[in-house]
Design an enzyme around this catalytic site. Sequence first.
Site, PDB file in Angstrom:
ATOM      1  N   ASP A  13      95.970 -12.554 -81.992  1.00 61.33           N
ATOM      2  CA  ASP A  13      96.827 -12.079 -83.092  1.00 61.33           C
ATOM      3  C   ASP A  13      96.034 -11.734 -84.346  1.00 61.33           C
ATOM      4  O   ASP A  13      96.558 -11.805 -85.460  1.00 61.33           O
ATOM      5  CB  ASP A  13      97.904 -13.126 -83.439  1.00 61.33           C
ATOM      6  CG  ASP A  13      98.649 -13.616 -82.220  1.00 61.33           C
ATOM      7  OD1 ASP A  13      99.182 -12.776 -81.491  1.00 61.33           O
ATOM      8  OD2 ASP A  13      98.691 -14.846 -81.988  1.00 61.33           O
ATOM      9  N   LYS A  16      93.956  -6.644 -83.750  1.00 63.68           N
ATOM     10  CA  LYS A  16      93.099  -5.721 -82.990  1.00 63.68           C
ATOM     11  C   LYS A  16      93.722  -4.337 -82.862  1.00 63.68           C
ATOM     12  O   LYS A  16      93.034  -3.321 -82.931  1.00 63.68           O
ATOM     13  CB  LYS A  16      92.818  -6.311 -81.610  1.00 63.68           C
ATOM     14  CG  LYS A  16      91.995  -7.592 -81.647  1.00 63.68           C
ATOM     15  CD  LYS A  16      91.787  -8.157 -80.269  1.00 63.68           C
ATOM     16  CE  LYS A  16      93.023  -8.787 -79.682  1.00 63.68           C
ATOM     17  NZ  LYS A  16      93.519  -9.966 -80.411  1.00 63.68           N
ATOM     18  N   GLY A  40     100.332  -8.316 -77.590  1.00 60.28           N
ATOM     19  CA  GLY A  40     101.208  -7.486 -78.416  1.00 60.28           C
ATOM     20  C   GLY A  40     100.406  -6.909 -79.550  1.00 60.28           C
ATOM     21  O   GLY A  40     100.190  -7.569 -80.559  1.00 60.28           O
ATOM     22  N   HIS A  41      99.901  -5.684 -79.383  1.00 61.43           N
ATOM     23  CA  HIS A  41      99.081  -5.066 -80.419  1.00 61.43           C
ATOM     24  C   HIS A  41      99.975  -4.241 -81.334  1.00 61.43           C
ATOM     25  O   HIS A  41     100.580  -3.253 -80.901  1.00 61.43           O
ATOM     26  CB  HIS A  41      97.985  -4.207 -79.796  1.00 61.43           C
ATOM     27  CG  HIS A  41      96.925  -5.019 -79.131  1.00 61.43           C
ATOM     28  ND1 HIS A  41      95.842  -4.474 -78.471  1.00 61.43           N
ATOM     29  CD2 HIS A  41      96.757  -6.364 -79.032  1.00 61.43           C
ATOM     30  CE1 HIS A  41      95.080  -5.442 -77.997  1.00 61.43           C
ATOM     31  NE2 HIS A  41      95.622  -6.591 -78.320  1.00 61.43           N
ATOM     32  N   GLN A 223      94.162 -10.883 -76.558  1.00 62.40           N
ATOM     33  CA  GLN A 223      94.050 -12.301 -76.913  1.00 62.40           C
ATOM     34  C   GLN A 223      92.844 -12.512 -77.846  1.00 62.40           C
ATOM     35  O   GLN A 223      92.537 -11.654 -78.651  1.00 62.40           O
ATOM     36  CB  GLN A 223      93.975 -13.185 -75.660  1.00 62.40           C
ATOM     37  CG  GLN A 223      95.281 -13.259 -74.873  1.00 62.40           C
ATOM     38  CD  GLN A 223      95.479 -12.096 -73.953  1.00 62.40           C
ATOM     39  OE1 GLN A 223      94.588 -11.702 -73.212  1.00 62.40           O
ATOM     40  NE2 GLN A 223      96.648 -11.498 -73.963  1.00 62.40           N
ATOM     41  N   SER A 298     104.420 -10.879 -81.697  1.00 61.76           N
ATOM     42  CA  SER A 298     104.998  -9.557 -81.486  1.00 61.76           C
ATOM     43  C   SER A 298     105.549  -9.406 -80.078  1.00 61.76           C
ATOM     44  O   SER A 298     106.393  -8.548 -79.823  1.00 61.76           O
ATOM     45  CB  SER A 298     103.953  -8.464 -81.764  1.00 61.76           C
ATOM     46  OG  SER A 298     102.773  -8.687 -81.037  1.00 61.76           O
ATOM     47  N   GLY A 301     107.991 -13.499 -80.226  1.00 68.26           N
ATOM     48  CA  GLY A 301     108.779 -13.851 -81.396  1.00 68.26           C
ATOM     49  C   GLY A 301     108.564 -15.286 -81.855  1.00 68.26           C
ATOM     50  O   GLY A 301     109.161 -15.735 -82.841  1.00 68.26           O
ATOM     51  N   ARG A 302     107.690 -16.018 -81.157  1.00 65.71           N
ATOM     52  CA  ARG A 302     107.452 -17.422 -81.522  1.00 65.71           C
ATOM     53  C   ARG A 302     106.726 -17.538 -82.855  1.00 65.71           C
ATOM     54  O   ARG A 302     105.832 -16.742 -83.160  1.00 65.71           O
ATOM     55  CB  ARG A 302     106.619 -18.119 -80.441  1.00 65.71           C
ATOM     56  CG  ARG A 302     107.352 -18.349 -79.149  1.00 65.71           C
ATOM     57  CD  ARG A 302     106.491 -19.125 -78.161  1.00 65.71           C
ATOM     58  NE  ARG A 302     105.302 -18.382 -77.761  1.00 65.71           N
ATOM     59  CZ  ARG A 302     104.392 -18.855 -76.909  1.00 65.71           C
ATOM     60  NH1 ARG A 302     104.533 -20.068 -76.400  1.00 65.71           N
ATOM     61  NH2 ARG A 302     103.351 -18.122 -76.573  1.00 65.71           N
TER      62      ARG A 302
END
Length: 423
Positions: A13, A16, A40-41, A223, A298, A301-302
Amino acid sequence: MKMDVLLGLQWGDEGKGKVVDYLAPDYEIVARFQGGPNAGHTLEFDGIKHVLHQIPSGIFRQNIHNIIGNGVVLDPVVLRKEIEALKKFNIDFKKNLAISKKATIILPTHKLLDAAYEKSKGDKKIGSTLKGIGPTYQDKIGRMALRVGDMLSPDFKEKYTELVQRHQSILDYYQFSLKNLPALEADFFEAVEFFKSLQLVETEFEVNAALKSGKRVLAEGAQGALLDIDFGSYPFVTSSSTMTAGACTGLGVPPTSIGEVFGIFKAYCTRVGSGPFPTELFDADGEKMRREGNEFGSTTGRARRCGWLDLPALKYSIMINGVTQLFMMKADVLNGFEEIKVCTGYELPDGTHTDRLILTGSDQDAKPVYHRLKGWNCSLQEVTTYADFPEALRNYVDYLEGELEVPITMVSVGPDRKKTILK
């Protein structure tokens, strides 16, 4: 020509996607080399926010060829939805996206296995995204997995059924319900037919031929380094190699072809899911970072766990990846802090100190030792050049460069691609 590699140096996160999108005009190929749809980029430009899960982050640039390499595990359903969501941008996916025939496929039962394994761990759960990624990599290493090239085989359905039967026996052991499987399979086989319309090739030949002909290639990781299967905070890690070395095995490129290694880190630290996090904050400062940084996954949603920057962790990631340039992200999240802390080492339970990253043994009992710096405590909204930075922010960058012994050549001060400042 050498292939440059872009990596996250923390627990993921780091931003990137934004950096790849920003750098993409300097490259002719952007290639993903590991991970799956748990990545999730997030990219933001022209007032619109985009989240990419499996497609490389160069896809919004018309002249960039995007490659999904053999090291990636692919969910056909997710990729199809992702492509359909981007149709409004008039992207020619048959031309601008190539997928390795050697990439491994995530089956519906991989997702069920992921949930079953996580449920069985109880309080010791990893914090999986439940996307089926871990079980897919297990099958890959166990030499049972199906690959993209298998979709083109006339006996694909038979191969699929054989593997699913293996999975069902495991799910029966865990007494895990299969009631959702028929619906998942219907979506899966529709996506498989869609997949056959895409450019499925031996991408290792494409990448190496491009380098040989003088084209510029950027390898994009997912990651972060501290989630690497070997060098991360095991067992609270992802299932693939998130390191520079993973770019070689995930794309079929020799180590001698690696050029610059761009390491991305936040001006603070975050982590999603379980696992050690020595500088984690449980106070108002941590909540302020979470709110100001919009620190929510993203993909899932955590809410992300937040804490101060950890230099031993960052030095470790730099060392094992051979980082040549550093990009600091989300400096603007610290705008409202009068004082900023940086962890320089840890005090161990026996009273001794270490400046090495500790991810096993007594790490939960180690106490971070902090260096304190004055915060800039002002908005960076009007900043357009490095010279515009407040003195306290320049001091922060200078301090980190001195400690890390690698130049920080880019600082991000906002989510939009225009909020990227070169030093």
